[in-house]
Design a protein around this motif. Structure first.
Motif, short mmCIF file in Angstrom:
data_model
loop_
_atom_site.label_atom_id
_atom_site.label_comp_id
_atom_site.label_asym_id
_atom_site.label_seq_id
_atom_site.Cartn_x
_atom_site.Cartn_y
_atom_site.Cartn_z
N GLY A 1 -26.76 -45.06 6.02
CA GLY A 1 -27.58 -46.17 5.54
C GLY A 1 -27.62 -46.20 4.03
N LEU A 2 -28.36 -47.17 3.48
CA LEU A 2 -28.52 -47.30 2.04
C LEU A 2 -29.99 -47.17 1.68
CD1 LEU A 2 -26.34 -50.40 1.03
CD2 LEU A 2 -25.74 -47.99 0.83
N PHE A 3 -30.27 -46.55 0.55
CA PHE A 3 -31.59 -46.58 -0.05
C PHE A 3 -31.54 -47.56 -1.21
CE2 PHE A 3 -31.73 -42.54 2.15
CZ PHE A 3 -33.04 -42.50 2.64
N GLY B 1 -16.42 -53.25 -6.16
CA GLY B 1 -16.29 -54.53 -6.85
C GLY B 1 -15.60 -55.59 -6.01
N SER B 2 -14.55 -55.21 -5.30
CA SER B 2 -13.83 -56.19 -4.48
C SER B 2 -14.68 -56.70 -3.33
CB SER B 2 -12.53 -55.58 -3.95
OG SER B 2 -12.78 -54.41 -3.18
N PHE B 3 -15.58 -55.85 -2.82
CA PHE B 3 -16.50 -56.28 -1.77
C PHE B 3 -17.48 -57.32 -2.32
CE2 PHE B 3 -20.66 -55.68 0.40
CZ PHE B 3 -20.30 -56.13 1.66
N VAL B 4 -18.00 -57.09 -3.53
CA VAL B 4 -18.90 -58.06 -4.15
C VAL B 4 -18.18 -59.39 -4.36
CG1 VAL B 4 -20.24 -58.60 -6.22
CG2 VAL B 4 -20.35 -56.30 -5.23
N GLU B 5 -16.93 -59.35 -4.76
CA GLU B 5 -16.17 -60.59 -4.96
C GLU B 5 -16.01 -61.35 -3.65
OE1 GLU B 5 -12.57 -59.52 -6.98
OE2 GLU B 5 -13.64 -58.64 -8.68
N ARG B 6 -15.73 -60.61 -2.55
CA ARG B 6 -15.61 -61.27 -1.25
C ARG B 6 -16.97 -61.79 -0.77
NH1 ARG B 6 -14.48 -58.21 2.69
NH2 ARG B 6 -14.41 -56.14 1.71
N PHE B 7 -18.02 -61.06 -1.10
CA PHE B 7 -19.39 -61.49 -0.79
C PHE B 7 -19.65 -62.85 -1.45
CE2 PHE B 7 -23.67 -59.19 0.07
CZ PHE B 7 -24.31 -60.37 0.39
N ARG B 8 -19.31 -62.97 -2.72
CA ARG B 8 -19.50 -64.24 -3.43
C ARG B 8 -18.69 -65.36 -2.78
NH1 ARG B 8 -18.68 -61.69 -9.49
NH2 ARG B 8 -20.85 -61.06 -9.86
N ASP B 9 -17.44 -65.07 -2.46
CA ASP B 9 -16.57 -66.09 -1.88
C ASP B 9 -17.05 -66.54 -0.50
OD1 ASP B 9 -14.96 -65.98 -4.13
OD2 ASP B 9 -13.47 -64.65 -3.22
N SER B 10 -17.73 -65.65 0.23
CA SER B 10 -18.17 -65.95 1.59
C SER B 10 -19.31 -66.96 1.63
CB SER B 10 -18.65 -64.67 2.28
OG SER B 10 -19.91 -64.25 1.77
N ALA C 1 -26.62 -53.05 3.72
CA ALA C 1 -25.91 -52.00 4.46
C ALA C 1 -25.21 -52.58 5.68
CB ALA C 1 -26.88 -50.90 4.88
N ALA C 2 -25.89 -53.46 6.42
CA ALA C 2 -25.28 -54.07 7.59
C ALA C 2 -24.07 -54.91 7.22
CB ALA C 2 -26.31 -54.91 8.34
N LEU C 3 -24.17 -55.67 6.14
CA LEU C 3 -23.05 -56.49 5.70
C LEU C 3 -21.87 -55.63 5.25
CD1 LEU C 3 -25.06 -59.19 3.73
CD2 LEU C 3 -23.89 -59.49 5.92
N ALA C 4 -22.18 -54.47 4.65
CA ALA C 4 -21.10 -53.55 4.27
C ALA C 4 -20.45 -52.94 5.50
CB ALA C 4 -21.66 -52.45 3.36
N HIS C 5 -21.27 -52.54 6.48
CA HIS C 5 -20.74 -51.95 7.71
C HIS C 5 -19.87 -52.93 8.49
CE1 HIS C 5 -22.51 -47.97 8.02
NE2 HIS C 5 -23.71 -48.42 7.75
N ARG D 1 -18.24 -56.19 14.49
CA ARG D 1 -17.26 -55.64 13.54
C ARG D 1 -17.78 -54.38 12.83
NH1 ARG D 1 -15.19 -60.28 9.68
NH2 ARG D 1 -13.94 -58.51 8.99
N TRP D 2 -18.87 -53.83 13.32
CA TRP D 2 -19.51 -52.67 12.71
C TRP D 2 -18.59 -51.46 12.69
CZ3 TRP D 2 -24.79 -52.35 11.08
CH2 TRP D 2 -25.21 -51.07 10.70
N GLN D 3 -18.43 -50.86 11.54
CA GLN D 3 -17.70 -49.59 11.40
C GLN D 3 -18.53 -48.67 10.52
OE1 GLN D 3 -13.61 -49.78 10.20
NE2 GLN D 3 -13.10 -51.41 11.65
N ALA D 4 -18.88 -47.49 11.05
CA ALA D 4 -19.77 -46.57 10.35
C ALA D 4 -19.19 -46.12 9.01
CB ALA D 4 -20.07 -45.36 11.22
#
Length: 290
Positions: free
Chosen positions: A140-142, A150-159, A175-179, A187-190
């Motif tokens: 999980g995330l705190f 960084g590339s995940f944030v860029e895809r987050f913006r594009d989505s 955390a869920a969106l990252a998983h 599509r969950w992957q630990a």
């Protein structure tokens, strides 16, 4: 804000943190090459922003929003105007980082190329050891300290996916969106979120006085409301997925309030009732509602 790619962009999110913001900033490697620090002060009525301004000579930048709300501010800054970076590190304005945490988080993402996020564990508090074990087990995330690739944030913006503006506990949804890699729960992957043992943060223990007790009561109501919100978000993530997230969760409350009940546990009953009352008020305050 000037577009300039950094190795690490640190975003400190702060609301009425005049007591702690200096300690937070002093725990960061200010002036280190490749590290850019931005403090996003949202809805504050104290001297937080004024204190941040005194750090300008050390390279700290200030973004100030009149409206409060951590999730709303996260959306506005990260999704709408933040500069690009290889690693985005998020820090709460009342946290102090263990030395070397920024580099450790960035290195964790390099060493785990499948991961979208890396999380730092708490280093103090009576439940710190439990939370460290839980983070290792459940990835999980705190919200106090974590990193996104960084590339995940860029895809987050594009989505065009956004956190609901009234979300409490943004770290759970992030955390869920990252998983799920921005998909639904199927599509969950630990291994897309990793714990980073080389990083960590300290938070000030709650004070045992009148103000501290009042702050803890408010915190418990927030925890209760977060639990109810998580039920709604889990239903969305299991069903249509994150592109169906509403602009505000208050939009969903009329359909959900009839299904939500306070826990009978005496520790939580009163806080759950207060959280549900708050949610009913928010549902009634929606535009077009009588």
């Amino acid at each position: 804000m000037t577009e300039q790619r950094s190795r690490i962009l640190v975003t400190v999110l702060a609301h009425n943190e005049e007591r702690r913001i200096a300690a937070c900033l002093d725990s960061l490697p200010l002036g280190e090459r490749g590290v850019r620090v931005v403090v996003v002060v949202n809805g504050s009525s104290d001297a937080t922003a004024d204190i941040v301004r005194t750090y300008a000579a050390r390279g700290v930048e200030l973004v100030e929003y009149a409206e409060g709300g951590k999730a709303r501010s996260w959306n506005r800054f990260i999704l709408d105007c933040a500069p690009t970076a290889d690693t985005f590190v998020f820090v709460d304005g009342d946290a102090e980082l263990v030395p070397g945490s920024l580099t450790a988080l960035a290195d964790c993402l390099v060493d785990n190329p499948q991961a979208n996020a890396a999380s730092a564990p708490p280093m103090n508090g009576r439940n710190a050891a439990y939370y460290r074990r839980l983070m290792a087990q459940e990835a999980g995330l705190f919200g106090d300290c974590y990193a996104l690739r960084g590339s995940f944030v860029e895809r987050f913006r594009d989505s065009r996916i956004r956190l609901p503006d009234d979300l409490i506990g943004d770290d759970g949804l992030i955390a869920a969106l990252a998983h799920t890699d921005l998909g639904d729960e199927s599509r969950w992957q630990a291994n897309r979120v990793v714990g980073c043992a080389g990083a960590g943060f300290y938070c000030e223990p709650n004070r045992i006085d009148r103000n501290g007790i009042a702050a803890q009561a408010k915190r418990m109501i927030n925890y209760a409301q977060r639990r109810f919100q998580n039920r709604i978000i889990s239903s969305i993530m299991r069903g249509p997925g994150p592109r169906a997230l509403p602009a505000t969760l208050a939009q969903t409350y009329p359909a959900w309030l009839g299904q939500l009940r306070p826990r009978l546990n005496p520790l939580w009953y009163w806080f759950d009732r207060r959280a549900l009352a708050r949610m009913r008020e928010a549902a009634a305050d929606r535009p077009g509602c009588a």
